[in-house]
Design a protein around this motif. Structure first.
Motif, PDB file in Angstrom:
ATOM      1  N   SER A 143       0.842  -1.204   0.000  1.00  0.00           N
ATOM      2  CA  SER A 143       0.000   0.000   0.000  1.00  0.00           C
ATOM      3  C   SER A 143       0.875   1.251   0.000  1.00  0.00           C
ATOM      4  O   SER A 143       2.080   1.182   0.221  1.00  0.00           O
ATOM      5  CB  SER A 143      -0.921   0.021   1.220  1.00  0.00           C
ATOM      6  OG  SER A 143      -0.179   0.276   2.386  1.00  0.00           O
ATOM      7  N   THR A 144       0.251   2.378  -0.239  1.00  0.00           N
ATOM      8  CA  THR A 144       0.935   3.667  -0.211  1.00  0.00           C
ATOM      9  C   THR A 144       0.163   4.600   0.709  1.00  0.00           C
ATOM     10  O   THR A 144      -1.059   4.669   0.650  1.00  0.00           O
ATOM     11  CB  THR A 144       0.997   4.282  -1.624  1.00  0.00           C
ATOM     12  OG1 THR A 144       1.673   3.383  -2.498  1.00  0.00           O
ATOM     13  CG2 THR A 144       1.719   5.616  -1.612  1.00  0.00           C
ATOM     14  N   THR A 145       0.891   5.318   1.562  1.00  0.00           N
ATOM     15  CA  THR A 145       0.301   6.313   2.443  1.00  0.00           C
ATOM     16  C   THR A 145       0.802   7.683   2.005  1.00  0.00           C
ATOM     17  O   THR A 145       2.004   7.920   1.996  1.00  0.00           O
ATOM     18  CB  THR A 145       0.699   6.049   3.909  1.00  0.00           C
ATOM     19  OG1 THR A 145       0.233   4.756   4.288  1.00  0.00           O
ATOM     20  CG2 THR A 145       0.112   7.091   4.836  1.00  0.00           C
ATOM     21  N   GLN A 146      -0.119   8.588   1.630  1.00  0.00           N
ATOM     22  CA  GLN A 146       0.252   9.929   1.200  1.00  0.00           C
ATOM     23  C   GLN A 146      -0.498  10.954   2.040  1.00  0.00           C
ATOM     24  O   GLN A 146      -1.718  10.867   2.176  1.00  0.00           O
ATOM     25  CB  GLN A 146      -0.078  10.141  -0.277  1.00  0.00           C
ATOM     26  CG  GLN A 146       0.696   9.225  -1.202  1.00  0.00           C
ATOM     27  CD  GLN A 146       0.308   9.438  -2.655  1.00  0.00           C
ATOM     28  OE1 GLN A 146      -0.812   9.832  -2.966  1.00  0.00           O
ATOM     29  NE2 GLN A 146       1.237   9.174  -3.548  1.00  0.00           N
ATOM     30  N   ILE A 147       0.260  11.924   2.591  1.00  0.00           N
ATOM     31  CA  ILE A 147      -0.315  12.983   3.418  1.00  0.00           C
ATOM     32  C   ILE A 147       0.269  14.297   2.909  1.00  0.00           C
ATOM     33  O   ILE A 147       1.490  14.469   2.932  1.00  0.00           O
ATOM     34  CB  ILE A 147       0.049  12.774   4.906  1.00  0.00           C
ATOM     35  CG1 ILE A 147      -0.416  11.397   5.380  1.00  0.00           C
ATOM     36  CG2 ILE A 147      -0.539  13.879   5.778  1.00  0.00           C
ATOM     37  CD1 ILE A 147       0.192  10.963   6.697  1.00  0.00           C
ATOM     38  N   SER A 148      -0.588  15.233   2.437  1.00  0.00           N
ATOM     39  CA  SER A 148      -0.033  16.455   1.856  1.00  0.00           C
ATOM     40  C   SER A 148      -0.957  17.661   2.018  1.00  0.00           C
ATOM     41  O   SER A 148      -2.172  17.528   2.098  1.00  0.00           O
ATOM     42  CB  SER A 148       0.257  16.235   0.366  1.00  0.00           C
ATOM     43  OG  SER A 148      -0.922  15.971  -0.341  1.00  0.00           O
ATOM     44  N   ALA A 149      -0.327  18.839   2.065  1.00  0.00           N
ATOM     45  CA  ALA A 149      -1.004  20.139   2.093  1.00  0.00           C
ATOM     46  C   ALA A 149       0.039  21.204   1.810  1.00  0.00           C
ATOM     47  O   ALA A 149       1.239  20.906   1.760  1.00  0.00           O
ATOM     48  CB  ALA A 149      -1.659  20.397   3.441  1.00  0.00           C
ATOM     49  N   LYS A 150      -0.388  22.453   1.664  1.00  0.00           N
ATOM     50  CA  LYS A 150       0.563  23.551   1.462  1.00  0.00           C
ATOM     51  C   LYS A 150       1.339  23.838   2.743  1.00  0.00           C
ATOM     52  O   LYS A 150       2.530  24.129   2.717  1.00  0.00           O
ATOM     53  CB  LYS A 150      -0.165  24.816   1.003  1.00  0.00           C
ATOM     54  CG  LYS A 150      -0.660  24.751  -0.416  1.00  0.00           C
ATOM     55  CD  LYS A 150      -1.319  26.066  -0.814  1.00  0.00           C
ATOM     56  CE  LYS A 150      -1.856  25.974  -2.227  1.00  0.00           C
ATOM     57  NZ  LYS A 150      -2.568  27.188  -2.611  1.00  0.00           N
ATOM     58  N   ASN A 151       0.666  23.812   3.900  1.00  0.00           N
ATOM     59  CA  ASN A 151       1.282  24.143   5.189  1.00  0.00           C
ATOM     60  C   ASN A 151       0.721  23.239   6.273  1.00  0.00           C
ATOM     61  O   ASN A 151      -0.429  22.811   6.209  1.00  0.00           O
ATOM     62  CB  ASN A 151       0.948  25.598   5.595  1.00  0.00           C
ATOM     63  CG  ASN A 151       1.440  26.601   4.598  1.00  0.00           C
ATOM     64  OD1 ASN A 151       2.627  26.757   4.403  1.00  0.00           O
ATOM     65  ND2 ASN A 151       0.508  27.274   3.935  1.00  0.00           N
ATOM     66  N   GLY A 152       1.507  22.979   7.304  1.00  0.00           N
ATOM     67  CA  GLY A 152       1.024  22.273   8.474  1.00  0.00           C
ATOM     68  C   GLY A 152       0.701  20.811   8.241  1.00  0.00           C
ATOM     69  O   GLY A 152      -0.433  20.390   8.427  1.00  0.00           O
ATOM     70  N   VAL A 153       1.700  20.025   7.818  1.00  0.00           N
ATOM     71  CA  VAL A 153       1.510  18.602   7.558  1.00  0.00           C
ATOM     72  C   VAL A 153       2.242  17.802   8.623  1.00  0.00           C
ATOM     73  O   VAL A 153       3.419  18.042   8.894  1.00  0.00           O
ATOM     74  CB  VAL A 153       2.048  18.215   6.159  1.00  0.00           C
ATOM     75  CG1 VAL A 153       1.907  16.717   5.919  1.00  0.00           C
ATOM     76  CG2 VAL A 153       1.338  19.011   5.080  1.00  0.00           C
ATOM     77  N   GLY A 154       1.560  16.845   9.232  1.00  0.00           N
ATOM     78  CA  GLY A 154       2.186  15.973  10.223  1.00  0.00           C
ATOM     79  C   GLY A 154       1.777  14.531  10.004  1.00  0.00           C
ATOM     80  O   GLY A 154       0.650  14.265   9.578  1.00  0.00           O
TER      81      GLY A 154
END
Length: 166
Positions: A143-154
């Motif tokens: 599987s792949t886990t992707q977490i993204s945004a312009k600012n404030g990623v944890g």
């Protein structure tokens, strides 16, 4: 429309074993969740998101609940996509004062914020009594886990203020 969920838009009761395996849940305003759009003093236990899409056109989207002011225990996200402008999480988008999240995990899927504050478990935790314990984010085999945004990623929480993570 606010508070859109796979089982209920607004939860002040107890949901056990709810699942989102496909389809799309959309809130045109805020609070979209795979199981509940918003949980206020209620609970979600052993819920899962394995596929599908949860979309909030504005704030707060999560695999289990868009907004959490209750208790979320043992919930998982292992696939699917969760998207909002901000406060986007694999389990809950926004966990507020008095909310408790325990034993939850993200092992696959995509969590995206077009603006700010994205986390694998919670996009934001905000409040004196907000608490999170024993939660993990990882990639399961295949599987792949992707977490993204312009600012404030944890990996766990995108924005933590006045809450506790253990």
């Amino acid at each position: 429309m606010s508070d859109s969920g796979g089982i209920t838009g607004f939860n002040s009761g107890d949901i056990t074993g709810g699942k989102m395996t496909g389809g799309t849940k959309t809130a045109t305003n805020k609070n979209a969740g795979g199981i509940a759009g918003s949980t206020l003093y209620g609970s979600i236990t052993d819920g899962s998101m394995t596929g599908g899409k949860v979309v909030s056109a504005d704030d707060a989207a999560g695999g289990s609940a868009g907004e959490n002011k209750g208790t979320i225990t043992g919930c998982t996200m292992s696939g699917g996509t969760v998207t909002a402008k901000k406060w986007t999480g694999g389990i809950t988008g926004s966990s507020l004062d008095g909310a408790v999240i325990t034993g939850c995990s993200m092992t696959g899927g995509t969590v995206t914020g077009s603006e700010d504050f994205v986390g694998g478990i919670a996009g934001q935790m905000h409040g004196d009594n907000a608490r999170m314990e024993n939660c993990t984010v990882s990639e399961a085999a295949g599987s792949t886990t992707q977490i993204s945004a312009k600012n404030g990623v944890g990996s766990i929480v995108g924005y933590l203020i006045l809450g506790t993570v253990k």
